[in-house]
Scaffold this active site. Sequence first.
Site, PDB file in Angstrom:
ATOM      1  N   GLU A  90       0.749  -1.125   0.048  1.00 46.13           N
ATOM      2  CA  GLU A  90      -0.020   0.127   0.038  1.00 46.13           C
ATOM      3  C   GLU A  90       0.962   1.241   0.075  1.00 46.13           C
ATOM      4  OE1 GLU A  90      -3.272   0.012   2.778  1.00 46.13           O
ATOM      5  OE2 GLU A  90      -3.289   2.226   2.905  1.00 46.13           O
ATOM      6  N   LYS A 286      -6.998  -1.356  11.454  1.00 48.07           N
ATOM      7  CA  LYS A 286      -6.673  -1.650  10.103  1.00 48.07           C
ATOM      8  C   LYS A 286      -5.381  -0.755   9.979  1.00 48.07           C
ATOM      9  CE  LYS A 286      -5.944  -1.435   5.604  1.00 48.07           C
ATOM     10  NZ  LYS A 286      -5.096  -0.536   4.744  1.00 48.07           N
ATOM     11  N   ASP A 302       4.410 -14.765  10.826  1.00 40.73           N
ATOM     12  CA  ASP A 302       2.987 -15.211  10.148  1.00 40.73           C
ATOM     13  C   ASP A 302       2.062 -14.179  10.517  1.00 40.73           C
ATOM     14  OD1 ASP A 302       0.709 -16.294   9.925  1.00 40.73           O
ATOM     15  OD2 ASP A 302       0.892 -18.118  10.599  1.00 40.73           O
ATOM     16  N   HIS A 399      -2.062  10.278   0.585  1.00 35.72           N
ATOM     17  CA  HIS A 399      -2.363   9.038  -0.299  1.00 35.72           C
ATOM     18  C   HIS A 399      -2.438   9.308  -1.819  1.00 35.72           C
ATOM     19  CE1 HIS A 399      -4.714   5.633   2.059  1.00 35.72           C
ATOM     20  NE2 HIS A 399      -3.463   5.825   2.564  1.00 35.72           N
TER      21      HIS A 399
HETATM   22  C1  MEV Z   1      -5.541   3.139   5.424  1.00 36.84           C
HETATM   23  O1  MEV Z   1      -4.613   1.936   4.877  1.00 36.84           O
HETATM   24  C2  MEV Z   1      -5.360   3.183   6.990  1.00 36.84           C
HETATM   25  C3  MEV Z   1      -6.115   4.309   7.351  1.00 36.84           C
HETATM   26  O2  MEV Z   1      -7.572   4.290   6.933  1.00 36.84           O
HETATM   27  C4  MEV Z   1      -6.206   4.394   9.005  1.00 36.84           C
HETATM   28  C5  MEV Z   1      -7.287   5.137   9.595  1.00 36.84           C
HETATM   29  O3  MEV Z   1      -8.121   5.509   9.272  1.00 36.84           O
HETATM   30  O4  MEV Z   1      -6.969   5.471  10.751  1.00 36.84           O
HETATM   31  C6  MEV Z   1      -5.615   5.762   7.076  1.00 36.84           C
END
Ligand code: MEV
Length: 446
Positions: A90, A286, A302, A399
Site C-alpha cells: 500500500e 487496520k 506469520d 495518499h
Molecule cells: C489506510 O490503509 C489506513 C487508514 O484508513 C487508517 C485510519 O483510518 O486510521 C488511514
Amino acid sequence: MGEKRISGQIKGFSKLSRDQKLQWLSDSFFENGKEAIEDFNRFRLSDPKTQKVLDGFSENTLSNYFLPFGIAPNFLINDKVYAVPMVIEESSVVAAASSAAKFWLTRGGFRFEIEDVEKLGQVHFFWSGNPLQLKELFDRELCEILKEHIAPFISNMEKRGGGVRNIDLLDKTHELDNYYQLWLSFDTCDSMGANFINTVLEECLKKMKIHFAETDYLRNGPQPEFLMAILSNYTPDCLVRASVDCPVSELQDASLTLEASEFADRFYKAVRIAGFDKFRAVTHNKGIFNGVDAVVIASGNDFRAVEACGHAYASRTGTYRSLTFCEIVDDHFTFRLDIPLALGTVGGLTCLHPLAKRALELLGNPTAKELMGIAACTGLAQNFAAIRSLITTGIQYGHMKMHLDNILNHLNASDDEVGKVVTFFEGKTISFNSVRNYLEELRCRP
Ligand code: MEV
C-alpha cells in the site's frame, strides 16, 4: 458411477511439472496464454538455488509474487535507532511510518515493554465419565505421566531456557457435553514455536490415548474421544505496550497547520471515538496493522496469526475497540498501543527466506522480544501518522500524492510527462480520471 467433468477441473495437478501446470492453466484460463506464461516466467528468479528455496515454502508454485521491501529509517526505540524493514503493497504506509519516526526522534522516541511471552495450546477431547474422577486421575498421575512422556521432545527448548510451563485439565462440560481440554502453556524463547507446540500437544494426545487403552483400571471404563491438538493463536500474554509521550507544546511542528493544543485535542477525540465505535475502530486498527504486518512479513513471521490474535484482543471486552489509547494529563500527551504479538526471530521462514534474514540483520538480529517491540512501535507510528493526517489535511492529500506514482506508472508516463503532471497537480485534487485526462491533453499538445 460415471464421473462428470466440469470445465476447469483437473486430476493430479500437483503431479504435473511446472511447465505442464503452466500449459494447462494457459489453455484453460487465459485469453492470451502465451503472454500469461511469459509473465509467470518473468517473475521467477534467474538464480535456481534461491528459486528452489522460495518454491519450497509452498506447493504448486509457478512463480513469485513480489511485494515492495521498503525501509522506514530513524526509528528511535528504547534509546536505539533502527532502520525498520517493511514489506507492504500500500502506498503511503512506509512514508507515513518514516515521517512519524522522524517526528518522535526529537521527542524522546518510542518505548516498549513486554511482560511475558507465554504461548498456549489445547488438546480437545471428550470423556463421558464422572468429571471429578477425571480431575482426580489427572492430579494423581496423568499430569506427571504426560510430563515424563514429553521430556525428550522439550529438552532442547529447555536448554535454551524455555519449554512447557504448565499442563492443566479444563472441565468444559458446561459448554459442551463431555468436553475437556488439556491446556498447556509454553515459553518458546526466540522462536515463534508453532511446530514445537503442536508436536508437544500431539504427543500429549497420543500418550493419553495409550494410557487409557493400556492401564488396567482405565481400560474397562469410558474411553476418551480425542478430537484435535493444536496451538492457540490467541496469545494475550505476549502483550507489548508501546508508547510515545511529550509535553503538548512539543507537538508543534513546522508542517502542522494547527496549534499544538488544538492538535492534541482533536487527536484525543479521534482515538476516543475508536474506543467505542466499532465502525471506526476497525479502520483505526487496520491502520495499526499496516505498520505491524509490514514488519511481521518482512521478518518472515506469520501475519495471519498476528492479525487474528490482535483483533480477538481488540474485542476482549465484548466490544471491538481501538488498540491504542491517548491521554492528555497536565498538558502532557501520551499515546500508547497495547498489542499481543507472538513473533519469532529463529526458526521457520525467519531463517529460510533470504530477505527475512536480511531484515533481521538490518534490525541487529533482535531477540523475539525486541522484534515484538519494533513491530508494535511501527504500528503505533502508523496510527499516529494516520490520525495526524485525518484530523489535519485529510488522508487523501498524502495518499493520492503517493498514489500519483502508481497512476503514472499505470498510464506509462515518460519521465518528462511525470515531471509535468507532478507540477500541474501540486496543491490540486488527484484522482485517476483527472490524471488520465491531463495526460491525454498533454499527449495531444503539438
Ligand atoms: C489506510 O490503509 C489506513 C487508514 O484508513 C487508517 C485510519 O483510518 O486510521 C488511514
